[in-house]
Motif scaffolding. Structure first.
Motif, PDB file in Angstrom:
ATOM      1  N   TYR A 222      -0.369   5.686   6.817  1.00 41.71           N
ATOM      2  CA  TYR A 222       0.535   6.058   5.723  1.00 41.71           C
ATOM      3  C   TYR A 222       1.976   5.582   5.970  1.00 41.71           C
ATOM      4  O   TYR A 222       2.826   5.737   5.094  1.00 41.71           O
ATOM      5  CB  TYR A 222       0.542   7.574   5.529  1.00 41.71           C
ATOM      6  N   PHE A 223       2.264   5.025   7.162  1.00 47.09           N
ATOM      7  CA  PHE A 223       3.645   4.697   7.525  1.00 47.09           C
ATOM      8  C   PHE A 223       3.857   3.185   7.608  1.00 47.09           C
ATOM      9  O   PHE A 223       2.936   2.435   7.915  1.00 47.09           O
ATOM     10  CB  PHE A 223       3.995   5.313   8.888  1.00 47.09           C
ATOM     11  N   ASP A 224       5.099   2.755   7.375  1.00 43.46           N
ATOM     12  CA  ASP A 224       5.435   1.343   7.571  1.00 43.46           C
ATOM     13  C   ASP A 224       5.635   1.087   9.074  1.00 43.46           C
ATOM     14  O   ASP A 224       5.763   2.031   9.862  1.00 43.46           O
ATOM     15  CB  ASP A 224       6.665   0.949   6.752  1.00 43.46           C
ATOM     16  N   PRO A 225       5.653  -0.191   9.522  1.00 45.24           N
ATOM     17  CA  PRO A 225       5.688  -0.494  10.969  1.00 45.24           C
ATOM     18  C   PRO A 225       6.828   0.162  11.744  1.00 45.24           C
ATOM     19  O   PRO A 225       6.583   0.744  12.815  1.00 45.24           O
ATOM     20  CB  PRO A 225       5.775  -2.025  10.997  1.00 45.24           C
ATOM     21  N   PRO A 226       8.091   0.116  11.270  1.00 45.80           N
ATOM     22  CA  PRO A 226       9.146   0.778  12.055  1.00 45.80           C
ATOM     23  C   PRO A 226       8.929   2.284  12.183  1.00 45.80           C
ATOM     24  O   PRO A 226       9.215   2.873  13.236  1.00 45.80           O
ATOM     25  CB  PRO A 226      10.428   0.473  11.260  1.00 45.80           C
ATOM     26  N   THR A 227       8.450   2.902  11.102  1.00 47.82           N
ATOM     27  CA  THR A 227       8.214   4.348  11.140  1.00 47.82           C
ATOM     28  C   THR A 227       7.091   4.681  12.123  1.00 47.82           C
ATOM     29  O   THR A 227       7.153   5.696  12.827  1.00 47.82           O
ATOM     30  CB  THR A 227       7.873   4.874   9.733  1.00 47.82           C
ATOM     31  N   LYS A 228       6.067   3.824  12.167  1.00 47.84           N
ATOM     32  CA  LYS A 228       4.973   4.045  13.124  1.00 47.84           C
ATOM     33  C   LYS A 228       5.506   4.141  14.552  1.00 47.84           C
ATOM     34  O   LYS A 228       5.159   5.061  15.302  1.00 47.84           O
ATOM     35  CB  LYS A 228       3.944   2.919  13.031  1.00 47.84           C
ATOM     36  N   VAL A 229       6.343   3.177  14.941  1.00 42.73           N
ATOM     37  CA  VAL A 229       6.891   3.170  16.297  1.00 42.73           C
ATOM     38  C   VAL A 229       7.718   4.423  16.543  1.00 42.73           C
ATOM     39  O   VAL A 229       7.604   5.080  17.588  1.00 42.73           O
ATOM     40  CB  VAL A 229       7.732   1.906  16.538  1.00 42.73           C
ATOM     41  N   ASP A 230       8.551   4.774  15.576  1.00 41.17           N
ATOM     42  CA  ASP A 230       9.417   5.944  15.699  1.00 41.17           C
ATOM     43  C   ASP A 230       8.589   7.218  15.870  1.00 41.17           C
ATOM     44  O   ASP A 230       8.861   8.039  16.750  1.00 41.17           O
ATOM     45  CB  ASP A 230      10.305   6.041  14.450  1.00 41.17           C
ATOM     46  N   VAL A 231       7.562   7.365  15.023  1.00 35.97           N
ATOM     47  CA  VAL A 231       6.717   8.560  15.076  1.00 35.97           C
ATOM     48  C   VAL A 231       5.960   8.637  16.400  1.00 35.97           C
ATOM     49  O   VAL A 231       5.950   9.684  17.067  1.00 35.97           O
ATOM     50  CB  VAL A 231       5.730   8.576  13.888  1.00 35.97           C
ATOM     51  N   VAL A 232       5.329   7.534  16.796  1.00 28.57           N
ATOM     52  CA  VAL A 232       4.508   7.560  18.012  1.00 28.57           C
ATOM     53  C   VAL A 232       5.368   7.852  19.242  1.00 28.57           C
ATOM     54  O   VAL A 232       5.000   8.678  20.093  1.00 28.57           O
ATOM     55  CB  VAL A 232       3.726   6.249  18.183  1.00 28.57           C
ATOM     56  N   ASP A 233       6.531   7.196  19.368  1.00 30.92           N
ATOM     57  CA  ASP A 233       7.373   7.452  20.538  1.00 30.92           C
ATOM     58  C   ASP A 233       7.895   8.892  20.546  1.00 30.92           C
ATOM     59  O   ASP A 233       7.998   9.518  21.613  1.00 30.92           O
ATOM     60  CB  ASP A 233       8.547   6.465  20.573  1.00 30.92           C
ATOM     61  N   ARG A 234       8.210   9.435  19.363  1.00 37.49           N
ATOM     62  CA  ARG A 234       8.673  10.822  19.298  1.00 37.49           C
ATOM     63  C   ARG A 234       7.559  11.777  19.736  1.00 37.49           C
ATOM     64  O   ARG A 234       7.794  12.731  20.486  1.00 37.49           O
ATOM     65  CB  ARG A 234       9.141  11.166  17.882  1.00 37.49           C
ATOM     66  N   VAL A 235       6.344  11.509  19.262  1.00 35.19           N
ATOM     67  CA  VAL A 235       5.203  12.340  19.655  1.00 35.19           C
ATOM     68  C   VAL A 235       4.931  12.206  21.149  1.00 35.19           C
ATOM     69  O   VAL A 235       4.717  13.208  21.858  1.00 35.19           O
ATOM     70  CB  VAL A 235       3.959  11.945  18.828  1.00 35.19           C
ATOM     71  N   LEU A 236       4.963  10.981  21.662  1.00 35.12           N
ATOM     72  CA  LEU A 236       4.657  10.751  23.079  1.00 35.12           C
ATOM     73  C   LEU A 236       5.707  11.353  24.010  1.00 35.12           C
ATOM     74  O   LEU A 236       5.417  11.610  25.182  1.00 35.12           O
ATOM     75  CB  LEU A 236       4.516   9.257  23.353  1.00 35.12           C
ATOM     76  N   SER A 237       6.915  11.589  23.492  1.00 38.84           N
ATOM     77  CA  SER A 237       7.937  12.221  24.340  1.00 38.84           C
ATOM     78  C   SER A 237       7.534  13.637  24.730  1.00 38.84           C
ATOM     79  O   SER A 237       8.065  14.199  25.695  1.00 38.84           O
ATOM     80  CB  SER A 237       9.288  12.242  23.613  1.00 38.84           C
ATOM     81  N   LEU A 238       6.573  14.203  23.997  1.00 38.87           N
ATOM     82  CA  LEU A 238       6.106  15.561  24.286  1.00 38.87           C
ATOM     83  C   LEU A 238       4.814  15.578  25.108  1.00 38.87           C
ATOM     84  O   LEU A 238       4.271  16.645  25.381  1.00 38.87           O
ATOM     85  CB  LEU A 238       5.881  16.322  22.976  1.00 38.87           C
ATOM     86  N   LEU A 239       4.319  14.398  25.501  1.00 43.02           N
ATOM     87  CA  LEU A 239       3.105  14.313  26.313  1.00 43.02           C
ATOM     88  C   LEU A 239       3.491  14.250  27.786  1.00 43.02           C
ATOM     89  O   LEU A 239       4.351  13.461  28.188  1.00 43.02           O
ATOM     90  CB  LEU A 239       2.304  13.067  25.925  1.00 43.02           C
ATOM     91  N   LYS A 240       2.850  15.067  28.590  1.00 42.49           N
ATOM     92  CA  LYS A 240       3.137  15.072  30.022  1.00 42.49           C
ATOM     93  C   LYS A 240       2.742  13.730  30.649  1.00 42.49           C
ATOM     94  O   LYS A 240       1.789  13.093  30.196  1.00 42.49           O
ATOM     95  CB  LYS A 240       2.346  16.193  30.713  1.00 42.49           C
TER      96      LYS A 240
END
Length: 272
Positions: A222-240
């Protein structure tokens, strides 16, 4: 079903409802498909018109029927234990993560809760077998308030549990009878292990995590390429560090700057 009139205005109401609540997009060419999928259900329930049925779908207290309509209008893209190799990997890895601080899992685009509840069944099995302790938690978030209401009810069309083993169906599920025939209710011991919350992945969020496991499957489309990167990195910042991250197998490479190691298709480990 030809005697059940379906006006352009009624089509637009359903299209708007499905897009707003579940992200489903129906253009004008889909009007006949919606008619053919919903008309039998409408007549089975005794409604005389599409308008009466749409009014029911717009009533937030009718979350289970809304989910039934979503199922009828899609090809069951979400279901329990989807991508079973991901759950096989979890079964192997979770005991290694277990420690005194407990285990934490995040279903970051949880939709109707199939993924989160599948994980709860697996973790309950592992706890029963003594492979993990009782101190574990699952957070399930989605942008749609209506979808979350349905997820909390934990009532699912039976077909959505087609990949659940007979043993798990007996342990964790109650089959509906009479008017509820064809639906399944999850038992409290599974429902109570999943906490639901509303969250927009495209906006900054805080106060979550860290997590041992994060699912972000089948939402990036559902996201454009820049948003994908932004979302994934934000989510991964919460992964141990060393934690597991899941995308849909068909989604390919992970669009992010965070260092990840591929474990199996669709499953990745965050660099330690």
């Amino acid at each position: 079903m030809a005697n059940l009139v379906f006006s352009d205005q009624e089509f637009q109401r359903i299209a708007d409802l499905m897009y707003g609540a579940a992200g489903l997009s129906f253009n004008d060419s889909k009007k006949s498909l919606i008619h053919s999928r919903l008309a039998p259900r409408i007549q089975k329930m005794g409604f005389g018109s599409f308008a009466d049925y749409i009014a029911m779908l717009e009533d937030e207290s009718q979350a289970a029927e809304f989910q039934m309509a979503v199922d009828l209008l899609t090809t069951n893209e979400t279901y329990f234990f989807r991508e079973p190799k991901h759950y096989d990997l979890l079964q192997q890895e979770l005991p290694q993560f277990a420690n005194k601080a407990g285990l934490s899992v995040w279903s970051a685009a949880s939709s109707f809760g199939d993924e989160a509840y599948s994980t709860a069944m697996l973790m309950t099995d592992l706890q029963t077998a003594g492979r993990i302790g009782p101190n574990w938690s699952i957070l399930a978030t989605d942008i749609s308030h209506r979808v979350l209401l349905s997820a909390k009810e934990a009532v699912f069309p039976q077909d959505r549990l087609r990949a659940v083993t007979p043993e798990r169906l007996r342990r964790y599920c109650l089959r509906g009878e009479g008017p509820s025939e064809g639906q399944v209710l999850l038992q409290d011991k599974i429902r109570q292990r999943v906490q639901f919350g509303q969250l927009n992945l495209c906006k900054p969020f805080g106060g979550l995590g860290p997590f041992d496991v994060i699912f972000l499957r089948n939402v990036l489309i559902y996201f454009d390429p820049p948003t994908k990167v932004d979302v994934v990195d934000r989510v991964l910042s919460l992964l141990k560090p060393g934690g597991l991250f899941f995308l849909g197998t068909a989604e390919g490479r992970v669009p992010c700057k965070t260092p990840l190691q591929t474990v199996i298709p669709g499953a990745f480990r965050k660099a330690a």
